[in-house]
Motif scaffolding. Structure first.
Motif, PDB file in Angstrom:
ATOM      1  N   ARG A 154       0.835  -1.209   0.000  1.00 36.33           N
ATOM      2  CA  ARG A 154       0.000   0.000   0.000  1.00 36.33           C
ATOM      3  C   ARG A 154       0.866   1.255   0.000  1.00 36.33           C
ATOM      4  O   ARG A 154       0.605   2.211  -0.731  1.00 36.33           O
ATOM      5  N   ILE A 155       1.916   1.264   0.817  1.00 35.72           N
ATOM      6  CA  ILE A 155       2.817   2.417   0.848  1.00 35.72           C
ATOM      7  C   ILE A 155       3.478   2.591  -0.511  1.00 35.72           C
ATOM      8  O   ILE A 155       3.528   3.697  -1.065  1.00 35.72           O
ATOM      9  N   ALA A 156       3.991   1.491  -1.081  1.00 37.39           N
ATOM     10  CA  ALA A 156       4.709   1.562  -2.350  1.00 37.39           C
ATOM     11  C   ALA A 156       3.822   2.069  -3.472  1.00 37.39           C
ATOM     12  O   ALA A 156       4.265   2.840  -4.331  1.00 37.39           O
ATOM     13  N   GLU A 157       2.564   1.667  -3.469  1.00 44.89           N
ATOM     14  CA  GLU A 157       1.681   2.003  -4.581  1.00 44.89           C
ATOM     15  C   GLU A 157       1.061   3.388  -4.453  1.00 44.89           C
ATOM     16  O   GLU A 157       0.646   3.978  -5.451  1.00 44.89           O
ATOM     17  N   THR A 158       0.988   3.920  -3.245  1.00 40.49           N
ATOM     18  CA  THR A 158       0.330   5.216  -3.056  1.00 40.49           C
ATOM     19  C   THR A 158       1.296   6.340  -2.734  1.00 40.49           C
ATOM     20  O   THR A 158       0.913   7.510  -2.756  1.00 40.49           O
ATOM     21  N   SER A 159       2.549   6.023  -2.471  1.00 41.90           N
ATOM     22  CA  SER A 159       3.512   7.045  -2.054  1.00 41.90           C
ATOM     23  C   SER A 159       3.956   7.903  -3.233  1.00 41.90           C
ATOM     24  O   SER A 159       4.158   7.412  -4.347  1.00 41.90           O
ATOM     25  N   SER A 160       4.128   9.206  -2.976  1.00 41.99           N
ATOM     26  CA  SER A 160       4.688  10.099  -3.983  1.00 41.99           C
ATOM     27  C   SER A 160       6.214  10.106  -3.925  1.00 41.99           C
ATOM     28  O   SER A 160       6.866  10.811  -4.691  1.00 41.99           O
ATOM     29  N   LEU A 290      10.123  -0.537 -11.310  1.00 43.52           N
ATOM     30  CA  LEU A 290       8.993  -0.237 -12.174  1.00 43.52           C
ATOM     31  C   LEU A 290       8.363   1.091 -11.793  1.00 43.52           C
ATOM     32  O   LEU A 290       8.426   1.514 -10.633  1.00 43.52           O
ATOM     33  N   GLY A 291       7.787   1.752 -12.766  1.00 40.38           N
ATOM     34  CA  GLY A 291       7.045   2.974 -12.515  1.00 40.38           C
ATOM     35  C   GLY A 291       5.613   2.642 -12.166  1.00 40.38           C
ATOM     36  O   GLY A 291       5.109   1.569 -12.499  1.00 40.38           O
ATOM     37  N   ALA A 292       4.934   3.577 -11.495  1.00 42.62           N
ATOM     38  CA  ALA A 292       3.553   3.316 -11.076  1.00 42.62           C
ATOM     39  C   ALA A 292       2.792   4.612 -10.930  1.00 42.62           C
ATOM     40  O   ALA A 292       3.349   5.634 -10.535  1.00 42.62           O
ATOM     41  N   HIS A 293       1.507   4.549 -11.275  1.00 44.54           N
ATOM     42  CA  HIS A 293       0.607   5.653 -10.971  1.00 44.54           C
ATOM     43  C   HIS A 293       0.219   5.569  -9.496  1.00 44.54           C
ATOM     44  O   HIS A 293       0.246   4.500  -8.887  1.00 44.54           O
ATOM     45  N   ARG A 300      -7.777   2.410  -6.172  1.00 43.64           N
ATOM     46  CA  ARG A 300      -6.912   1.234  -6.222  1.00 43.64           C
ATOM     47  C   ARG A 300      -7.711  -0.036  -6.469  1.00 43.64           C
ATOM     48  O   ARG A 300      -7.184  -1.034  -6.930  1.00 43.64           O
ATOM     49  N   VAL A 301      -9.002  -0.007  -6.149  1.00 41.91           N
ATOM     50  CA  VAL A 301      -9.850  -1.168  -6.405  1.00 41.91           C
ATOM     51  C   VAL A 301     -10.241  -1.221  -7.875  1.00 41.91           C
ATOM     52  O   VAL A 301     -10.214  -2.275  -8.514  1.00 41.91           O
ATOM     53  N   TRP A 302     -10.570  -0.053  -8.444  1.00 41.86           N
ATOM     54  CA  TRP A 302     -11.114  -0.038  -9.806  1.00 41.86           C
ATOM     55  C   TRP A 302     -10.040  -0.135 -10.877  1.00 41.86           C
ATOM     56  O   TRP A 302     -10.310  -0.547 -11.994  1.00 41.86           O
ATOM     57  N   PRO A 322       7.017   6.484  -8.426  1.00 44.34           N
ATOM     58  CA  PRO A 322       5.772   7.143  -8.838  1.00 44.34           C
ATOM     59  C   PRO A 322       5.992   8.171  -9.925  1.00 44.34           C
ATOM     60  O   PRO A 322       7.085   8.727 -10.077  1.00 44.34           O
ATOM     61  N   VAL A 323       4.935   8.402 -10.704  1.00 44.05           N
ATOM     62  CA  VAL A 323       4.918   9.531 -11.623  1.00 44.05           C
ATOM     63  C   VAL A 323       4.529  10.751 -10.816  1.00 44.05           C
ATOM     64  O   VAL A 323       3.457  10.789 -10.215  1.00 44.05           O
TER      65      VAL A 323
END
Length: 467
Positions: A154-160, A290-293, A300-302, A322-323
């Motif tokens: 969760r931190i990795a995917e949502t962090s700026s 890898l890059g991620a939005h 994150r669900v949709w 992150p971008v």
């Protein structure tokens, strides 16, 4: 009395002791460098992450913060969160003492973990350059796994802030102290997420020698031709021309960021994340980048997330970059076009678009001049290329503009243009249009409409002048 140490903790002690011996002469005082944030849930995995964080902080001479969030998800009411913080405060002090006894240097912080005080937002407030967490950390929801993934994911995917999820500390620690190169695999495509990952890796490789493999998974279109095909067994394949073209485009893209890499291009036959993990494993990668939005909350669900699956399933360390979004309320920057694609079918309408493509460029840019032929229609390639080169404006050389002429074969012209724009890394796609609309456009089957509906790049539509 202290509990006996496990073999893995003893190994960790030995690793850190070796780091300290090689960094005795380094200045490890706190500097103005952006800090590194290491999240902990007091697990063995978090201790491995702390060892990596310490090694990197020493090398970069950057401040290091060991952070515990009592409620990283923000799931608990205030009274329960307060109780959790009271429970975690002595645990954090004990963990800090244990890690310091192993030779680590850091400041520890206990935060409440409400949505605006989690590890990711603490990193933003501190202006951190990197967040490091252990792969199996589950924060305050210890032992549970929810729909949105564990806390590390969760931190990795949502962090700026770029986030490093550690599964194996030893390769990263040894690399940070200059003892050995690091085997790195970077997942790329032709989008802004890959640009972010390449930009970060270009800085990362300045820490130490990296042996880099760049992996790209190509989606085979249904239409046969030079953009790919399907063999008799139904498995995807790449024709040699396309593979070579993709490899050249990817190598140029990496070169723009000073990244030297072995290029791997594979057709998609399964989920992209499965392909990428397999390629990384084959390359012996110790770090997958890898890059991620940054999808937040229910987003994150949709949104199906390749990064989420890789973070969960990859057997190696993973860095998620992150971008960077445009700050709210900040004025947008005026874009500079350095790479423009323009497509022509040699019609008068398409011919009007070509000079506009060159006019959009800054000096010393590049134009990709493309013609898409229908499959089975025979043309001498040299003759078509000569016709394309006659369209290049005379002043292009004086402006320092390089022209890349490409001849493709595909039944879906719009798809071919969009695919090529992605591979070329076009800042702008320029196409001519007859200006048909409504029923006329539906009957004529406008290529311009197909490009606009499919392109992820800005499109400049040049209408034919009125007679």
């Amino acid at each position: 009395m202290c509990a006996p140490q496990s073999p893995s903790i003893l190994n960790l002690r030995q690793t850190i002791e070796r780091v300290n011996l090689t960094t005795l002469k380094m200045n490890t005082s706190i500097t103005t460098a952006n800090p590194i944030i290491c999240g902990t849930d007091f697990s063995e995995s978090a201790a491995q992450a702390a060892a990596v964080a310490d090694a990197l902080a020493r090398h970069l001479q950057a401040p290091l913060f060991l952070v515990c969030s009592a409620d990283e998800r923000g799931d608990f009411p205030e009274n329960i969160r307060t109780r959790l913080m009271n429970e975690d405060r002595p645990r954090l002090a004990q963990e800090a003492e244990r890690l310091r006894s192993l030779g680590l240097t850091f400041n520890e912080e206990l935060i409440g973990g409400v949505p605006d005080h989690g590890v990711r937002d603490f990193a933003v407030r501190k202006g951190a350059q990197l967040v490091i967490v252990g792969a199996s950390g589950t924060g305050s929801m210890r032992g549970s796994r929810w729909l949105l993934g564990n806390v590390a994911e969760r931190i990795a995917e949502t962090s700026s802030v770029p986030t490093l999820v550690v599964r194996a500390a030893e390769p990263l620690v040894a690399w940070a102290r200059g003892e050995r190169p690091l085997q790195v695999f970077i997942a790329v495509d032709f989008t802004s997420t890959a640009e972010a990952a390449l930009r970060w890796l270009a800085q990362w490789q300045q820490i130490g020698l990296c042996r880099i493999t760049l992996g790209y998974i190509h989606q085979i279109p249904e239409v046969r031709g030079e953009l790919g095909g399907v063999n008799g067994l139904g498995s995807a394949k790449l024709v040699p021309y396309l593979r070579k073209s993709l490899e050249e485009d990817l190598r140029e893209k990496a070169h723009q960021w000073g990244v030297k890499a072995t290029i791997r291009v594979e057709p998609r036959t399964a989920r992209v994340d499965s392909h990428l993990i397999s390629l990384a494993t084959q390359a012996g990668a110790e770090l997958l980048v890898l890059g991620a939005h940054q999808w937040q909350n229910l987003e994150r669900v949709w949104h199906a997330s390749i990064s989420r699956r890789i973070l969960h399933d990859a057997p190696m360390n993973v860095a998620c970059v992150p971008v960077s979004p445009l700050a709210q309320g900040t004025a947008a920057l005026i874009p500079t076009f350095r790479r423009v694609l323009v497509a022509t079918d040699f019609s008068e309408c398409a011919g009007h678009a070509v000079p506009y493509a060159y006019s959009a460029l800054a000096r010393q840019g590049a134009v990709c001049l493309v013609h898409v032929a229908q499959p089975g229609v025979t043309h001498e390639k040299s003759e078509v290329e000569a016709r394309l080169r006659k369209l290049i404006p005379a002043e292009a050389d004086a402006r320092g503009v390089v022209t890349d002429v490409r001849i493709l074969e595909n039944g879906d012209v719009g798809l071919a243009i969009c695919e090529t724009a992605e591979r070329f890394g076009a800042d702008l796609v320029c196409i001519g249009s007859h200006g048909y609309s409504g029923l006329a456009a539906a009957v004529m089957g406008s290529v311009a409409q197909a490009v606009i509906s499919r392109s992820s790049r800005p499109v400049l539509l040049v209408q034919s002048p009125s007679p």
